[in-house]
Write a protein that holds these residues in place. Sequence first.
Motif, PDB file in Angstrom:
ATOM      1  N   ARG A  45      14.783 -39.106 -13.079  1.00  0.00           N
ATOM      2  CA  ARG A  45      13.530 -38.388 -12.799  1.00  0.00           C
ATOM      3  C   ARG A  45      12.324 -39.223 -13.240  1.00  0.00           C
ATOM      4  N   LYS A  54      12.304 -42.488 -13.633  1.00  0.00           N
ATOM      5  CA  LYS A  54      12.229 -43.661 -12.761  1.00  0.00           C
ATOM      6  C   LYS A  54      11.541 -43.313 -11.450  1.00  0.00           C
ATOM      7  N   ARG A  55      11.885 -42.173 -10.887  1.00  0.00           N
ATOM      8  CA  ARG A  55      11.263 -41.757  -9.626  1.00  0.00           C
ATOM      9  C   ARG A  55       9.783 -41.471  -9.815  1.00  0.00           C
ATOM     10  N   ASN A 105       7.803 -42.943 -11.971  1.00  0.00           N
ATOM     11  CA  ASN A 105       7.146 -44.249 -12.043  1.00  0.00           C
ATOM     12  C   ASN A 105       7.002 -44.872 -10.654  1.00  0.00           C
ATOM     13  N   GLU A 106       8.028 -44.674  -9.818  1.00  0.00           N
ATOM     14  CA  GLU A 106       7.961 -45.207  -8.455  1.00  0.00           C
ATOM     15  C   GLU A 106       6.843 -44.522  -7.662  1.00  0.00           C
ATOM     16  N   LEU A 107       6.708 -43.202  -7.808  1.00  0.00           N
ATOM     17  CA  LEU A 107       5.648 -42.475  -7.102  1.00  0.00           C
ATOM     18  C   LEU A 107       4.275 -42.875  -7.620  1.00  0.00           C
ATOM     19  N   ALA A 125       3.500 -45.791  -8.833  1.00  0.00           N
ATOM     20  CA  ALA A 125       3.237 -47.127  -8.276  1.00  0.00           C
ATOM     21  C   ALA A 125       2.795 -47.015  -6.826  1.00  0.00           C
ATOM     22  N   SER A 126       3.420 -46.083  -6.084  1.00  0.00           N
ATOM     23  CA  SER A 126       3.022 -45.878  -4.688  1.00  0.00           C
ATOM     24  C   SER A 126       1.576 -45.378  -4.609  1.00  0.00           C
ATOM     25  N   GLU A 182      -0.738 -48.230  -5.272  1.00  0.00           N
ATOM     26  CA  GLU A 182      -0.787 -49.098  -4.098  1.00  0.00           C
ATOM     27  C   GLU A 182      -1.654 -48.483  -3.009  1.00  0.00           C
ATOM     28  N   LEU A 213       1.815 -43.933   1.869  1.00  0.00           N
ATOM     29  CA  LEU A 213       2.275 -44.317   0.541  1.00  0.00           C
ATOM     30  C   LEU A 213       1.870 -43.294  -0.512  1.00  0.00           C
ATOM     31  N   PRO A 260       1.869 -40.359  -2.640  1.00  0.00           N
ATOM     32  CA  PRO A 260       2.867 -39.288  -2.807  1.00  0.00           C
ATOM     33  C   PRO A 260       2.270 -37.894  -2.766  1.00  0.00           C
ATOM     34  N   GLU A 271       9.845 -34.024  -4.419  1.00  0.00           N
ATOM     35  CA  GLU A 271      10.691 -34.651  -5.439  1.00  0.00           C
ATOM     36  C   GLU A 271      10.813 -33.792  -6.679  1.00  0.00           C
TER      37      GLU A 271
END
Length: 383
Positions: free
Chosen positions: A314, A316-317, A319-321, A323-324, A327, A364, A366, A375
């Motif tokens: 959770r 990790k996801r 952090n990915e969102l 980063a999106s 971006e 991109l 979220p 999510e």
Amino acid sequence: MPNTLDVLPDDLIAFAWSAPMRDLAAKVGLSDVGLRKILRGFDVPLPPQGHWNRMHAGRLLPDPPKAEERRPGENGRVQLDARFKGILVDRGGFPVDGPFASRFVPENLDELRAQVRSKINRVAVPRLGSNVHPEVAAILKRDEQRTLRRNEWSQLEGKLFGTPYWLRQLRLLNALFFGVMPHGGRGSLNDRDGALNGSVRVGDSWVSLTLRPAKRVATELRGGIARVADTVPARTPITLTVDEGHKRAAFASFSDDAIGTLEQKLPDIVAELVTAGEAAFRRGLREQQQWLDQCARWEAERLEAARAAREAARAKRLNELAASLREAEDIRALVGRVTDRVAETDSASVAAWAKWALARANALDPVMSGALFAEFSLAPGAS
């Protein structure tokens, strides 16, 4: 076990006397013959023939008999399968810490040992031709069969227990098996690997018996197995060890010595066997509880590991969102800088590029794409 229930014997007797067998069997989902077989397998006394006819005639009927109190080594429960759930009360296993006392079993094991010993004057050691326990008779029969089929290729064939040393062991075991019977013990004997290995079932618990020379004696190889040689005399000192089950630490040990022979010590050995059976039952309760506690710890560790893995995934996801989102914001900032710089030219190519880039940023993002809400199961716009 999740699909079984532990029932008190008195509860099962009350069930058996509560209605005609056919009605009870219908509740359980069995035939009356099948249910009767189960009840008799647990030694449940059943209503006598004509009991229900007398009840319908208005006659006075006796109360159901009470179950006999727990004897040494017995677990005090009857284990039934899931068909009886909802019909009989699951009492759970015997309490690990007791109380263990009943009419037949004192709370203290030393008192039990003394109680059993006080009821034994002597244990007879009959000749094997006069009064032979079925387990010993089976060994003697196999020995005779080995003699009949003896050949030069199989050294373990031929009579193994016909010499004085082995016959003495058979007589001792024969006497012990008869000696424990009045106290609820049932003997068992095998001749695996060319030696005699005995055990006694006391109640629901098993106690093992081993008879070995008390000192080094001559051995011989039979079928690749080293065993006491046939030339060893009958009066070779023997040590008898009582264990609480297979490969347990010795519970008690007796030997031929200056105090007396094993034959003279048989009353003490019988008392020790009965006591060992009760001790094995109590130890089994503790070990079962320890196993259940260990299983609970393993399950807690498994659940904690699964929770930690879910939390890591959770995070990790998330952090990915994030980063999106960064971006997407960087793309929007870039588009703003570019369009500000070329605003006076009104370039069609810049406008087309800006449209594409902003669409990319929105995809991109979220929040705008809805990925964040999906999510993490969030409700967008909720107040």
